[in-house]
Write a protein that holds these residues in place. Structure first.
Motif, PDB file in Angstrom:
ATOM      1  N   GLY A 105      48.338  32.315  22.115  1.00  0.00           N
ATOM      2  CA  GLY A 105      48.446  30.854  22.052  1.00  0.00           C
ATOM      3  C   GLY A 105      47.091  30.203  22.254  1.00  0.00           C
ATOM      4  O   GLY A 105      46.147  30.478  21.538  1.00  0.00           O
ATOM      5  N   GLN A 106      46.978  29.341  23.270  1.00  0.00           N
ATOM      6  CA  GLN A 106      45.726  28.659  23.580  1.00  0.00           C
ATOM      7  C   GLN A 106      44.950  29.366  24.685  1.00  0.00           C
ATOM      8  O   GLN A 106      44.084  28.767  25.310  1.00  0.00           O
ATOM      9  N   ALA A 107      45.270  30.628  24.960  1.00  0.00           N
ATOM     10  CA  ALA A 107      44.572  31.376  26.003  1.00  0.00           C
ATOM     11  C   ALA A 107      44.007  32.664  25.419  1.00  0.00           C
ATOM     12  O   ALA A 107      44.571  33.260  24.504  1.00  0.00           O
ATOM     13  N   ILE A 108      42.873  33.073  25.965  1.00  0.00           N
ATOM     14  CA  ILE A 108      42.237  34.324  25.571  1.00  0.00           C
ATOM     15  C   ILE A 108      42.214  35.225  26.798  1.00  0.00           C
ATOM     16  O   ILE A 108      41.804  34.806  27.877  1.00  0.00           O
ATOM     17  N   THR A 109      42.682  36.469  26.627  1.00  0.00           N
ATOM     18  CA  THR A 109      42.605  37.456  27.691  1.00  0.00           C
ATOM     19  C   THR A 109      41.471  38.409  27.354  1.00  0.00           C
ATOM     20  O   THR A 109      41.498  39.080  26.322  1.00  0.00           O
ATOM     21  N   LEU A 110      40.469  38.452  28.228  1.00  0.00           N
ATOM     22  CA  LEU A 110      39.283  39.270  28.000  1.00  0.00           C
ATOM     23  C   LEU A 110      39.293  40.468  28.933  1.00  0.00           C
ATOM     24  O   LEU A 110      39.422  40.312  30.142  1.00  0.00           O
ATOM     25  N   SER A 111      39.161  41.665  28.379  1.00  0.00           N
ATOM     26  CA  SER A 111      38.990  42.888  29.164  1.00  0.00           C
ATOM     27  C   SER A 111      37.529  43.280  29.034  1.00  0.00           C
ATOM     28  O   SER A 111      37.085  43.727  27.980  1.00  0.00           O
ATOM     29  N   LEU A 112      36.770  43.107  30.126  1.00  0.00           N
ATOM     30  CA  LEU A 112      35.317  43.271  30.054  1.00  0.00           C
ATOM     31  C   LEU A 112      34.768  44.265  31.073  1.00  0.00           C
ATOM     32  O   LEU A 112      33.636  44.149  31.514  1.00  0.00           O
ATOM     33  N   GLY A 113      35.594  45.237  31.469  1.00  0.00           N
ATOM     34  CA  GLY A 113      35.118  46.257  32.384  1.00  0.00           C
ATOM     35  C   GLY A 113      35.252  45.892  33.846  1.00  0.00           C
ATOM     36  O   GLY A 113      34.828  46.657  34.710  1.00  0.00           O
ATOM     37  N   TYR A 114      35.810  44.747  34.150  1.00  0.00           N
ATOM     38  CA  TYR A 114      36.065  44.385  35.533  1.00  0.00           C
ATOM     39  C   TYR A 114      37.400  44.990  35.968  1.00  0.00           C
ATOM     40  O   TYR A 114      38.153  45.519  35.155  1.00  0.00           O
ATOM     41  N   SER A 115      37.727  44.888  37.246  1.00  0.00           N
ATOM     42  CA  SER A 115      38.975  45.457  37.759  1.00  0.00           C
ATOM     43  C   SER A 115      40.198  44.672  37.290  1.00  0.00           C
ATOM     44  O   SER A 115      41.320  45.136  37.432  1.00  0.00           O
ATOM     45  N   HIS A 116      39.991  43.490  36.734  1.00  0.00           N
ATOM     46  CA  HIS A 116      41.098  42.648  36.298  1.00  0.00           C
ATOM     47  C   HIS A 116      40.717  41.975  34.976  1.00  0.00           C
ATOM     48  O   HIS A 116      39.530  41.745  34.710  1.00  0.00           O
ATOM     49  N   PRO A 117      41.703  41.652  34.137  1.00  0.00           N
ATOM     50  CA  PRO A 117      41.389  40.907  32.914  1.00  0.00           C
ATOM     51  C   PRO A 117      41.096  39.437  33.254  1.00  0.00           C
ATOM     52  O   PRO A 117      41.562  38.911  34.253  1.00  0.00           O
ATOM     53  N   ILE A 118      40.314  38.805  32.411  1.00  0.00           N
ATOM     54  CA  ILE A 118      39.954  37.398  32.601  1.00  0.00           C
ATOM     55  C   ILE A 118      40.767  36.568  31.617  1.00  0.00           C
ATOM     56  O   ILE A 118      40.743  36.829  30.411  1.00  0.00           O
TER      57      ILE A 118
END
Length: 183
Positions: A105-118
């Motif tokens: 939708g209007q949100a982006i989930t970023l997986s960037l190597g951190y312990s949690h998605p942004i």
């Protein structure tokens, strides 16, 4: 006088510009944008020698801040007109093993190597799509689009050794050589 502020700004067909005492707004095929006017900059809608509609920007004073605002107002109104006719696009490239972006939708989930998605909520009027490792942002407001792209890039800026992170497609990363073996 400002070289940019002095140039007349052509209004393309299909774009309506309304000027009030406090603001200026543009309406075109892609949407409507408005912004506050600078109090010392006069904006007049007129016709040039080729009978085309143009906007003419003049300033009331010769002080430094007013002179700076002269070219700025013309550039901002030019961006508004371009936005409502063509729109703007900004492309981000995501590099790194396991780095990815998912759009919901209007949100982006970023997986960037951190312990949690942004989770990043896109501003009103900005849309996103993914193409392999590219994140393509589009919108009619150039300032909001640039701010959203800069915020997404700030979550994981590119690092100089392997180039991992989020960067603009046209950006080049100055690479550094790593440590060499001791013996």
């Amino acid at each position: 006088m400002s070289r940019i502020g002095r140039k007349a700004l052509e209004i393309p067909k299909g774009v309506q510009v309304s000027i009030t005492k406090d603001s200026i707004s543009t309406k075109g095929p892609k949407g409507t944008l408005s912004m506050a006017r600078h109090k010392d900059i006069e904006i007049k809608q007129d016709k040039d020698e080729d009978k085309k509609d143009v906007l003419i920007f003049t300033r009331n004073a010769e002080l430094g801040p007013v002179r700076a605002a002269h070219g700025l107002m013309r550039a901002l109104v030019s961006n508004m007109i371009t936005g409502v006719t063509n729109g703007f696009t900004r492309t981000l490239e995501i590099n790194g093993v396991g780095y990815k972006a998912e759009i919901k939708g209007q949100a982006i989930t970023l997986s960037l190597g951190y312990s949690h998605p942004i989770d990043f909520k896109l501003p009103e009027g900005i849309t996103a799509k993914t193409d392999k490792n590219n994140l393509i942002l589009t919108g009619i407001d150039r300032q909001a689009l640039g701010a959203a792209a800069a915020k997404i890039r700030s979550f994981r800026p590119p690092e100089p050794y392997k180039g991992k992170g989020i960067k603009y497609v046209e950006e080049t990363i100055t690479r550094k050589a790593g440590k060499t073996a001791g013996k």
